[in-house]
Write a protein that holds these residues in place. Sequence first.
Motif, PDB file in Angstrom:
ATOM      1  N   SER A   1      79.459  -4.142  99.314  1.00 34.13           N
ATOM      2  CA  SER A   1      78.578  -5.153  99.886  1.00 34.13           C
ATOM      3  C   SER A   1      79.316  -6.469 100.041  1.00 34.13           C
ATOM      4  CB  SER A   1      77.355  -5.346  98.977  1.00 34.13           C
ATOM      5  OG  SER A   1      76.523  -6.351  99.490  1.00 34.13           O
TER       6      SER A   1
ATOM      7  N   ARG B   1      68.585  -6.402 103.619  1.00 27.71           N
ATOM      8  CA  ARG B   1      69.422  -7.332 104.384  1.00 27.71           C
ATOM      9  C   ARG B   1      70.817  -7.448 103.783  1.00 27.71           C
ATOM     10  NH1 ARG B   1      64.827 -12.028 105.317  1.00 27.71           N
ATOM     11  NH2 ARG B   1      64.033 -11.254 107.319  1.00 27.71           N
ATOM     12  N   ASP B   2      70.897  -7.375 102.460  1.00 30.21           N
ATOM     13  CA  ASP B   2      72.199  -7.451 101.789  1.00 30.21           C
ATOM     14  C   ASP B   2      73.086  -6.266 102.151  1.00 30.21           C
ATOM     15  OD1 ASP B   2      71.619  -9.825 100.582  1.00 30.21           O
ATOM     16  OD2 ASP B   2      71.038  -8.953  98.652  1.00 30.21           O
TER      17      ASP B   2
ATOM     18  N   ASP C   1      73.354  -5.040 105.307  1.00 27.29           N
ATOM     19  CA  ASP C   1      73.568  -5.070 106.755  1.00 27.29           C
ATOM     20  C   ASP C   1      72.466  -4.375 107.536  1.00 27.29           C
ATOM     21  OD1 ASP C   1      75.754  -6.686 106.999  1.00 27.29           O
ATOM     22  OD2 ASP C   1      77.211  -5.064 106.924  1.00 27.29           O
ATOM     23  N   ILE C   2      71.298  -4.233 106.952  1.00 28.17           N
ATOM     24  CA  ILE C   2      70.143  -3.696 107.683  1.00 28.17           C
ATOM     25  C   ILE C   2      69.224  -4.865 108.009  1.00 28.17           C
ATOM     26  CG2 ILE C   2      68.121  -2.192 107.545  1.00 28.17           C
ATOM     27  CD1 ILE C   2      69.780  -0.422 105.664  1.00 28.17           C
ATOM     28  N   GLU C   3      69.037  -5.126 109.271  1.00 25.05           N
ATOM     29  CA  GLU C   3      68.215  -6.256 109.679  1.00 25.05           C
ATOM     30  C   GLU C   3      66.742  -5.874 109.574  1.00 25.05           C
ATOM     31  OE1 GLU C   3      66.956  -9.766 110.436  1.00 25.05           O
ATOM     32  OE2 GLU C   3      69.101  -9.353 110.303  1.00 25.05           O
TER      33      GLU C   3
ATOM     34  N   SER D   1      66.470  -2.912 112.342  1.00 24.69           N
ATOM     35  CA  SER D   1      67.573  -2.752 113.282  1.00 24.69           C
ATOM     36  C   SER D   1      68.882  -2.918 112.528  1.00 24.69           C
ATOM     37  CB  SER D   1      67.456  -3.775 114.420  1.00 24.69           C
ATOM     38  OG  SER D   1      67.512  -5.093 113.910  1.00 24.69           O
ATOM     39  N   LYS D   2      69.956  -2.565 113.147  1.00 23.99           N
ATOM     40  CA  LYS D   2      71.283  -2.691 112.556  1.00 23.99           C
ATOM     41  C   LYS D   2      71.885  -4.022 112.945  1.00 23.99           C
ATOM     42  CE  LYS D   2      74.930  -0.963 110.373  1.00 23.99           C
ATOM     43  NZ  LYS D   2      74.904  -0.571 108.952  1.00 23.99           N
ATOM     44  N   LYS D   3      72.454  -4.733 111.942  1.00 24.83           N
ATOM     45  CA  LYS D   3      73.068  -6.023 112.244  1.00 24.83           C
ATOM     46  C   LYS D   3      74.288  -5.845 113.128  1.00 24.83           C
ATOM     47  CE  LYS D   3      71.629  -8.703 108.199  1.00 24.83           C
ATOM     48  NZ  LYS D   3      72.072  -9.445 106.990  1.00 24.83           N
TER      49      LYS D   3
ATOM     50  N   PRO E   1      69.077 -15.102 103.405  1.00 27.16           N
ATOM     51  CA  PRO E   1      68.157 -15.262 104.538  1.00 27.16           C
ATOM     52  C   PRO E   1      67.025 -16.206 104.204  1.00 27.16           C
ATOM     53  CG  PRO E   1      67.760 -13.184 103.423  1.00 27.16           C
ATOM     54  CD  PRO E   1      68.984 -13.765 102.798  1.00 27.16           C
TER      55      PRO E   1
ATOM     56  N   LYS F   1      77.022 -12.311 101.749  1.00 25.95           N
ATOM     57  CA  LYS F   1      76.106 -12.618 102.839  1.00 25.95           C
ATOM     58  C   LYS F   1      75.491 -13.992 102.600  1.00 25.95           C
ATOM     59  CE  LYS F   1      76.316  -8.383 104.531  1.00 25.95           C
ATOM     60  NZ  LYS F   1      77.138  -7.801 103.502  1.00 25.95           N
TER      61      LYS F   1
ATOM     62  N   ARG G   1      62.888  -7.533 110.064  1.00 32.52           N
ATOM     63  CA  ARG G   1      62.062  -8.646 110.535  1.00 32.52           C
ATOM     64  C   ARG G   1      60.606  -8.319 110.231  1.00 32.52           C
ATOM     65  NH1 ARG G   1      63.258  -8.275 115.427  1.00 32.52           N
ATOM     66  NH2 ARG G   1      61.331  -7.835 116.574  1.00 32.52           N
TER      67      ARG G   1
END
Length: 391
Positions: free
Chosen positions: A115, A373-374, A376-378, A389-391, A121, A118, A380
């Motif tokens: 990881s 999110r940590d 790399d999976i976005e 979604s994928k970053k 957020p 990051k 919202r």
Amino acid sequence: MNPKQLELLLSKLAGNELSASDRETLMVYLADPANKNSAQEAIGRMMAQNTAGIQLLPEQSSEEIMAAIMAPETPVQPAIIRTMPSRSTNSRWWWAAAAVIITGAASLWYINQPSPEKTIPAPVVADINPASSGAILTLANGSTILLDTLKDGAIATPDGSDLSIRNGHLLAGQTSSATGWNKVSTPNGRQYIMTLADGSKAWLNAGSSLEYPVNFTGNERVVRITGEVYFEVTAQPALPFNVNVKGMEVQVLGTSFNVNAYDDESSINTTLASGSVKIISAGFTPALLKPGQQARFQASAPIKVLPAVDLDKILAWKNGYFSFDDLNLQQVMKLIERWYDVSVKYEGPIPVEQFEGMVSRSMKLSGIIKSLRDMDIEVRQEGRTLIISKK
């Protein structure tokens, strides 16, 4: 060691401010089974101090705690380990899970994926609490009662059914004058525990139901379920206990077992914790399970028996945790949808990462979102919808 001293040592450990002698004192303390309750309480207080339900600790600190917790239950010097120990030691499962929870970097991680650092957020708006205890009781005459709102005591019913609430759980008594079937159902975002008239207990996961006769009559006890339910059945050799679920039957005398039969799963999985059960489906050879085995049933296919499964993983939901071991993102999000009563949508290709680890089911949704999110999976959040979604 008093609670304040324990919390102080844990806090210093988190800040890399612990001396060598204090470090040894803490690890020896955690390795002693006699200190289990006080350690649980201290870890719980530390988790509660963070709104996401996680108290961050450096990786090395978490490894030390894990080593102390998972050490043999004999007086030994604390060991430092570099890999996560097995969670197969049932007697210390809670300890291991607690150590995972207070490790922010390890609370949810995926295989062979380091990881990178990051940026934090922005806070999630309109955070969503985890599931709570509650269910809907549908009586044989079709009337419904919201069990969430009832206090301990007897429940007045039109047909005179012997129903009551004790310690927030439903107790169904035997009533000779009543007939028909009652149903307890847990919507997404709810879980519930009930006791049947024969003394058998049932734990309903989110999005599940249990139908039972107002009176057990004849030479067997029969119930019907959907979703996921864990049973501890009272032994009555003369009255077998049968669970009917979507073309399959689980025959029991007295035992503990879990049935996962969600509509969006590819198979019905019955896992035996203790005792013995027989899995029956018309047209196929029955399967007799031993403790630690799992039967997988799919319509129009023979029953498949797995000779050994991880009971801690299977029963994690009952014990207050999510187990993400060997799950892909879609499987993880199914758990999230049921527990937080949200819907999930995907934008573009679905990320293919495999997950591993344990997370407390008492964590708010924002904690889950941050962990995703940590990696790399976005994620919202729009109201009660998560868009992936994928970053």
